[in-house]
Design a protein around this motif. Structure first.
Motif, PDB file in Angstrom:
ATOM      1  N   ARG A 142       6.737-105.662 -28.590  1.00  0.00           N
ATOM      2  CA  ARG A 142       7.746-106.855 -28.880  1.00  0.00           C
ATOM      3  C   ARG A 142       7.081-108.268 -28.112  1.00  0.00           C
ATOM      4  N   GLY A 143       6.794-108.083 -27.211  1.00  0.00           N
ATOM      5  CA  GLY A 143       6.184-109.270 -26.481  1.00  0.00           C
ATOM      6  C   GLY A 143       5.025-109.727 -27.003  1.00  0.00           C
ATOM      7  N   ALA A 144       4.004-108.979 -27.212  1.00  0.00           N
ATOM      8  CA  ALA A 144       2.640-109.221 -27.746  1.00  0.00           C
ATOM      9  C   ALA A 144       2.669-109.768 -29.131  1.00  0.00           C
ATOM     10  N   LEU A 145       3.570-109.031 -30.063  1.00  0.00           N
ATOM     11  CA  LEU A 145       3.892-109.452 -31.530  1.00  0.00           C
ATOM     12  C   LEU A 145       4.646-111.000 -31.525  1.00  0.00           C
ATOM     13  N   ALA A 146       5.630-111.332 -30.652  1.00  0.00           N
ATOM     14  CA  ALA A 146       6.189-112.404 -30.424  1.00  0.00           C
ATOM     15  C   ALA A 146       5.045-113.573 -30.069  1.00  0.00           C
ATOM     16  N   ALA A 147       4.274-113.347 -29.264  1.00  0.00           N
ATOM     17  CA  ALA A 147       3.225-114.271 -28.734  1.00  0.00           C
ATOM     18  C   ALA A 147       2.174-114.242 -29.686  1.00  0.00           C
ATOM     19  N   LEU A 148       1.729-113.320 -30.548  1.00  0.00           N
ATOM     20  CA  LEU A 148       0.696-113.299 -31.610  1.00  0.00           C
ATOM     21  C   LEU A 148       1.178-114.217 -32.729  1.00  0.00           C
ATOM     22  N   ALA A 149       2.437-113.999 -33.070  1.00  0.00           N
ATOM     23  CA  ALA A 149       3.152-114.815 -34.188  1.00  0.00           C
ATOM     24  C   ALA A 149       3.044-116.389 -33.921  1.00  0.00           C
ATOM     25  N   ALA A 150       3.181-116.588 -32.601  1.00  0.00           N
ATOM     26  CA  ALA A 150       3.216-118.151 -32.024  1.00  0.00           C
ATOM     27  C   ALA A 150       1.888-118.641 -32.256  1.00  0.00           C
ATOM     28  N   LEU A 151       0.813-117.864 -31.723  1.00  0.00           N
ATOM     29  CA  LEU A 151      -0.469-118.139 -31.761  1.00  0.00           C
ATOM     30  C   LEU A 151      -0.797-118.402 -33.408  1.00  0.00           C
ATOM     31  N   HIS A 152      -0.992-117.340 -34.071  1.00  0.00           N
ATOM     32  CA  HIS A 152      -1.357-117.193 -35.482  1.00  0.00           C
ATOM     33  C   HIS A 152      -0.732-118.349 -36.034  1.00  0.00           C
ATOM     34  N   GLU A 153       0.406-118.716 -36.218  1.00  0.00           N
ATOM     35  CA  GLU A 153       1.115-119.873 -36.635  1.00  0.00           C
ATOM     36  C   GLU A 153       0.585-121.101 -36.442  1.00  0.00           C
ATOM     37  N   ARG A 154      -0.032-121.414 -35.222  1.00  0.00           N
ATOM     38  CA  ARG A 154      -0.676-122.476 -34.941  1.00  0.00           C
ATOM     39  C   ARG A 154      -2.246-122.301 -35.288  1.00  0.00           C
ATOM     40  N   ALA A 184      -6.008-104.632 -33.169  1.00  0.00           N
ATOM     41  CA  ALA A 184      -6.279-104.139 -31.556  1.00  0.00           C
ATOM     42  C   ALA A 184      -4.871-104.075 -30.735  1.00  0.00           C
ATOM     43  N   LEU A 185      -4.004-104.643 -31.191  1.00  0.00           N
ATOM     44  CA  LEU A 185      -2.492-104.354 -30.631  1.00  0.00           C
ATOM     45  C   LEU A 185      -2.275-102.806 -30.828  1.00  0.00           C
ATOM     46  N   ALA A 226       7.569 -98.096 -36.833  1.00  0.00           N
ATOM     47  CA  ALA A 226       7.825 -99.200 -37.716  1.00  0.00           C
ATOM     48  C   ALA A 226       6.477-100.063 -37.692  1.00  0.00           C
ATOM     49  N   LEU A 227       5.660 -99.712 -36.781  1.00  0.00           N
ATOM     50  CA  LEU A 227       4.359-100.367 -36.604  1.00  0.00           C
ATOM     51  C   LEU A 227       3.323 -99.637 -37.190  1.00  0.00           C
ATOM     52  N   ARG A 228       3.301 -98.533 -37.575  1.00  0.00           N
ATOM     53  CA  ARG A 228       2.141 -97.816 -37.957  1.00  0.00           C
ATOM     54  C   ARG A 228       1.180 -98.381 -39.059  1.00  0.00           C
ATOM     55  N   PRO A 229       1.912 -99.175 -39.644  1.00  0.00           N
ATOM     56  CA  PRO A 229       0.865 -99.951 -40.815  1.00  0.00           C
ATOM     57  C   PRO A 229       0.046-100.735 -40.018  1.00  0.00           C
ATOM     58  N   LEU A 230       0.091-101.176 -38.868  1.00  0.00           N
ATOM     59  CA  LEU A 230      -0.791-102.069 -38.272  1.00  0.00           C
ATOM     60  C   LEU A 230      -1.995-101.028 -37.941  1.00  0.00           C
ATOM     61  N   LEU A 231      -1.991 -99.777 -37.788  1.00  0.00           N
ATOM     62  CA  LEU A 231      -2.890 -98.814 -37.479  1.00  0.00           C
ATOM     63  C   LEU A 231      -3.309 -98.123 -38.709  1.00  0.00           C
ATOM     64  N   ASP A 232      -2.448 -97.928 -39.454  1.00  0.00           N
ATOM     65  CA  ASP A 232      -2.873 -97.091 -40.780  1.00  0.00           C
ATOM     66  C   ASP A 232      -3.320 -97.925 -41.859  1.00  0.00           C
ATOM     67  N   ALA A 233      -2.774 -99.027 -42.077  1.00  0.00           N
ATOM     68  CA  ALA A 233      -3.329-100.022 -43.291  1.00  0.00           C
ATOM     69  C   ALA A 233      -3.374-101.433 -42.906  1.00  0.00           C
ATOM     70  N   ALA A 254       6.066-110.587 -39.413  1.00  0.00           N
ATOM     71  CA  ALA A 254       6.580-109.385 -40.467  1.00  0.00           C
ATOM     72  C   ALA A 254       6.581-108.142 -39.583  1.00  0.00           C
ATOM     73  N   ALA A 255       5.562-107.876 -38.815  1.00  0.00           N
ATOM     74  CA  ALA A 255       5.509-106.751 -38.041  1.00  0.00           C
ATOM     75  C   ALA A 255       6.705-106.996 -37.037  1.00  0.00           C
ATOM     76  N   LEU A 256       6.906-107.880 -36.399  1.00  0.00           N
ATOM     77  CA  LEU A 256       8.148-108.210 -35.487  1.00  0.00           C
ATOM     78  C   LEU A 256       9.343-107.924 -36.083  1.00  0.00           C
ATOM     79  N   ARG A 257       9.442-108.652 -37.398  1.00  0.00           N
ATOM     80  CA  ARG A 257      10.781-108.198 -38.106  1.00  0.00           C
ATOM     81  C   ARG A 257      11.082-106.623 -38.086  1.00  0.00           C
ATOM     82  N   LEU A 258       9.999-106.291 -38.555  1.00  0.00           N
ATOM     83  CA  LEU A 258       9.944-104.543 -38.911  1.00  0.00           C
ATOM     84  C   LEU A 258      10.514-103.728 -37.702  1.00  0.00           C
ATOM     85  N   LEU A 259       9.782-104.145 -36.298  1.00  0.00           N
ATOM     86  CA  LEU A 259      10.167-103.726 -35.068  1.00  0.00           C
ATOM     87  C   LEU A 259      11.642-104.005 -34.810  1.00  0.00           C
ATOM     88  N   ARG A 260      12.322-105.059 -35.127  1.00  0.00           N
ATOM     89  CA  ARG A 260      13.493-105.533 -34.723  1.00  0.00           C
ATOM     90  C   ARG A 260      14.550-104.760 -35.710  1.00  0.00           C
TER      91      ARG A 260
END
Length: 187
Positions: free
Chosen positions: A89-101, A141-142, A155-162, A170-176
């Protein structure tokens, strides 16, 4: 313990192999506060990071005996992240903010994830970790970090598998998203 200017380095933290950036856990000798020192190939201006609560900002870049270090102040209660769900949760929120910037971390490792008061915060963003990193690389990496912590949330298996099929938001939405009743564990 090794004195580095106003800091005392306690130990090197594991990170990305063959990276020009290394991370040290240290203490500020003047304040007693814990810090991360990111050793750099040379001095750099402070990266322009989003003001997001999940992103630990840099306080300064210092030169010590010809070596440059980017300094991140850690709260006293900061501990290495260990819970896969909180970390996700924390890493995805931070990465979303970074990537959007438009900022890619590029050196994501467990050493850059810190638990503070039940939330996980991300350090080391915006540094020259080496290579041409993409947002999908941060997310993969996450997923590897979460796997090593004890498991990637379902819910986050696609990050590893695909890799590359989800962005951080989108990953944060799936997690929530609530788990459908048919997938919940039986009582």
């Amino acid at each position: 313990m090794k004195p580095l200017g106003p800091y005392v380095a306690a130990r090197d933290l594991p990170g990305r192999m063959n990276s020009p950036v290394r991370t040290l856990r240290a203490t500020d000798r003047l304040t007693g506060m814990p810090v991360l020192l990111h050793g750099l190939p040379g001095p750099l201006p402070l990266p322009d990071l989003p003001g997001h609560p999940g992103v630990l900002p840099f306080a300064e870049c210092v030169l010590v005996a010809g070596e440059a270090f980017m300094v991140t102040e850690l709260p006293l209660q900061a501990r290495p992240a260990q819970d896969p769900d909180l970390t996700a949760r924390g890493a995805l929120a931070a990465l979303a903010a970074l990537h959007e910037r438009g900022v890619v971390h590029g050196g994501l490792s467990a050493s850059q994830l810190w638990s503070v008061d039940g939330e996980v915060r991300l350090a080391g963003a915006g540094l020259p970790w080496g290579g041409e990193a993409r947002p999908a690389d941060d997310l993969y990496a996450l997923a590897v970090i979460l796997h090593e912590m004890g498991g990637v949330p379902g819910a986050l298996r696609p990050l590893l598998d695909a890799p590359g099929t989800l962005d951080a938001r989108a990953a944060l939405r799936l997690l929530r998203a609530p788990t459908p009743a048919r997938l919940r564990a039986a009582p």
